[in-house]
Design an enzyme around this catalytic site. Structure first.
Site, PDB file in Angstrom:
ATOM      1  N   ASN A   9       0.869  -1.174   0.000  1.00  0.00           N
ATOM      2  CA  ASN A   9       0.000   0.000   0.000  1.00  0.00           C
ATOM      3  C   ASN A   9       0.906   1.224   0.000  1.00  0.00           C
ATOM      4  OD1 ASN A   9      -1.869   1.996   0.395  1.00  0.00           O
ATOM      5  ND2 ASN A   9      -2.228   1.531   2.560  1.00  0.00           N
ATOM      6  N   TRP A  10       0.992   1.858  -1.151  1.00  0.00           N
ATOM      7  CA  TRP A  10       1.904   3.006  -1.269  1.00  0.00           C
ATOM      8  C   TRP A  10       1.333   4.297  -0.704  1.00  0.00           C
ATOM      9  CZ3 TRP A  10       4.078   2.431  -6.966  1.00  0.00           C
ATOM     10  CH2 TRP A  10       4.950   1.329  -6.995  1.00  0.00           C
ATOM     11  N   LYS A  11       0.067   4.311  -0.418  1.00  0.00           N
ATOM     12  CA  LYS A  11      -0.587   5.531   0.095  1.00  0.00           C
ATOM     13  C   LYS A  11      -0.317   6.703  -0.877  1.00  0.00           C
ATOM     14  CE  LYS A  11       0.292   3.612   4.610  1.00  0.00           C
ATOM     15  NZ  LYS A  11       0.321   3.785   6.041  1.00  0.00           N
TER      16      LYS A  11
ATOM     17  N   HIS B  89      -9.306   0.964   5.020  1.00  0.00           N
ATOM     18  CA  HIS B  89      -7.975   1.167   5.601  1.00  0.00           C
ATOM     19  C   HIS B  89      -8.098   2.119   6.804  1.00  0.00           C
ATOM     20  CE1 HIS B  89      -3.857   2.587   6.127  1.00  0.00           C
ATOM     21  NE2 HIS B  89      -3.513   1.419   5.620  1.00  0.00           N
TER      22      HIS B  89
ATOM     23  N   GLU C 140      -6.504   4.607   7.736  1.00  0.00           N
ATOM     24  CA  GLU C 140      -6.425   6.044   7.446  1.00  0.00           C
ATOM     25  C   GLU C 140      -7.739   6.548   6.858  1.00  0.00           C
ATOM     26  OE1 GLU C 140      -2.757   5.761   5.258  1.00  0.00           O
ATOM     27  OE2 GLU C 140      -1.826   5.167   7.143  1.00  0.00           O
TER      28      GLU C 140
ATOM     29  N   GLU D  80      -5.092  -5.057  10.637  1.00  0.00           N
ATOM     30  CA  GLU D  80      -4.110  -3.985  10.819  1.00  0.00           C
ATOM     31  C   GLU D  80      -4.417  -3.218  12.094  1.00  0.00           C
ATOM     32  OE1 GLU D  80      -2.175  -2.984   6.769  1.00  0.00           O
ATOM     33  OE2 GLU D  80      -3.800  -1.589   7.151  1.00  0.00           O
TER      34      GLU D  80
ATOM     35  N   GLY E 242       2.485   2.367  10.602  1.00  0.00           N
ATOM     36  CA  GLY E 242       3.403   3.488  10.390  1.00  0.00           C
ATOM     37  C   GLY E 242       4.080   3.959  11.661  1.00  0.00           C
TER      38      GLY E 242
ATOM     39  N   SER F 276       3.642  -2.040  10.328  1.00  0.00           N
ATOM     40  CA  SER F 276       5.102  -1.981  10.472  1.00  0.00           C
ATOM     41  C   SER F 276       5.792  -3.308  10.156  1.00  0.00           C
ATOM     42  CB  SER F 276       5.493  -1.485  11.873  1.00  0.00           C
ATOM     43  OG  SER F 276       4.963  -0.197  12.090  1.00  0.00           O
TER      44      SER F 276
ATOM     45  N   GLY G 234       3.041  -1.139   4.223  1.00  0.00           N
ATOM     46  CA  GLY G 234       3.057   0.284   3.879  1.00  0.00           C
ATOM     47  C   GLY G 234       4.480   0.761   3.655  1.00  0.00           C
ATOM     48  N   GLY G 235       5.086   1.305   4.694  1.00  0.00           N
ATOM     49  CA  GLY G 235       6.421   1.922   4.581  1.00  0.00           C
ATOM     50  C   GLY G 235       7.468   1.080   3.870  1.00  0.00           C
TER      51      GLY G 235
HETATM   52  C1  PEP Z   1      -0.542   0.167   5.874  1.00  0.00           C
HETATM   53  O1  PEP Z   1      -0.558   1.322   5.496  1.00  0.00           O
HETATM   54  O2  PEP Z   1      -1.466  -0.596   5.565  1.00  0.00           O
HETATM   55  C2  PEP Z   1       0.572  -0.262   6.715  1.00  0.00           C
HETATM   56  C3  PEP Z   1       0.507  -1.445   7.270  1.00  0.00           C
HETATM   57  O3  PEP Z   1       1.615   0.618   6.873  1.00  0.00           O
HETATM   58  P1  PEP Z   1       3.037   0.313   7.586  1.00  0.00           P
HETATM   59  O4  PEP Z   1       3.560  -0.972   7.024  1.00  0.00           O
HETATM   60  O5  PEP Z   1       3.894   1.493   7.216  1.00  0.00           O
HETATM   61  O6  PEP Z   1       2.778   0.221   9.053  1.00  0.00           O
END
Ligand code: PEP
Length: 255
Positions: free
Chosen positions: A9-11, A95, A97, A167, A173, A213, A234-235
């Site tokens: 997930n690049w956001k 998600h 966010e 999640e 994040g 994470s 994500g990251g």
């Molecule tokens: C996400 O945005 O779905 C996510 C899990 O981010 P991160 O891996 O950065 O915690």
């Protein structure tokens, strides 16, 4: 569906050029990946071009969100038809966010889930508790509410196409990861809810991804748990190398 899945997930990261470079580099690295499904969710602006670049690879594309209406006066929104037109197979819905920054309710997410199924898109439904819900031992209740609302009236056939991502909001994040035990417990709960609502076969077949994470250094211990079927990243999905290392850990675990 592949046995295990690693989704990115690049956001709101990467323009068209950066996305194309990533797609080209990743597609060279994953030539030997046979058992792990790979999904990329870039920004909408990158989807058309990435579809061209990735069309002969194992990579599937996903939208990061979607509106539940077909078309109309919904400035800045994107429809299921638009995602279909760039060959998206999946769409991330709910998600954290979207839930917490953009105030999307369980009711709104439910409408999106129904539209995704009706449009032939496979939802990646995100569920997860906030820190205060975990601290007050309300995790199970929160997950159950999110699950029940999303799948009300959903047929077995449609349900079998979807992916669920657990999640925990406090782990997204933040650098904080759920322990393998905490993640496995939540995944097991989701499997039990599926067995109660549908049946054992669907519960066993359901792909439940962990997100929060995930990095190359913690992916191994998480994938070794019984109920984790892959990751939503994500990251660490923003660099080809770290994303590929996570794919490699999952692929090696399977072989
Ligand atoms: C996400 O945005 O779905 C996510 C899990 O981010 P991160 O891996 O950065 O915690």
């Amino acid at each position: 569906m592949s046995e295990k899945i690693v989704a990115a997930n690049w956001k709101m990261n990467k323009d068209v050029v950066e996305s194309a470079e990533f797609a080209k580099e990743l597609s060279k690295k994953i030539l030997n990946v046979k058992k792990t499904g790979v999904i990329l969710s870039p920004p909408y602006t990158s989807l058309f071009n990435m579809n061209e670049i990735l069309k002969d690879t194992i990579v599937s594309l996903s939208g990061q969100n979607m509106h539940f209406e077909d078309a109309g006066a919904f400035t800045a929104e994107i429809s299921a038809k638009m995602l279909n037109s760039v060959n998206c197979e999946y769409v991330i819905l709910g998600h954290s966010e979207r839930r917490h920054v953009f105030n999307e309710s369980d009711e709104t997410i439910k409408k999106k889930i129904d539209k995704a199924f009706a449009s032939g898109l496979k939802p990646i439904l995100c569920v997860g508790e906030k820190l205060e819900e975990r601290k007050s031992e309300n995790t199970a209740q929160r997950l159950e509410t999110q699950y029940t609302s999303a799948f009300e009236g959903v047929s077995e056939e449609d349900f079998s196409k979807c992916i669920i991502a657990y999640e925990p909001v406090w782990a997204i994040g933040t650098g904080e990861t759920a322990t393998p035990e905490q993640a496995d417990e939540a995944h097991l709960l989701i499997r039990k809810l599926t067995e109660e609502k549908y049946d054992k076969e669907l519960a066993n077949d359901l792909k439940i991804l962990y997100g929060g994470s995930v990095k190359p250094h913690n992916a191994q211990e998480l994938i070794e748990t019984e109920n984790i079927d892959g990751f939503l990243v994500g990251g660490a999905s923003l660099q080809v190398q770290s994303f590929y290392e996570i794919i490699e850990i999952v692929e090696n675990y399977l072989t």
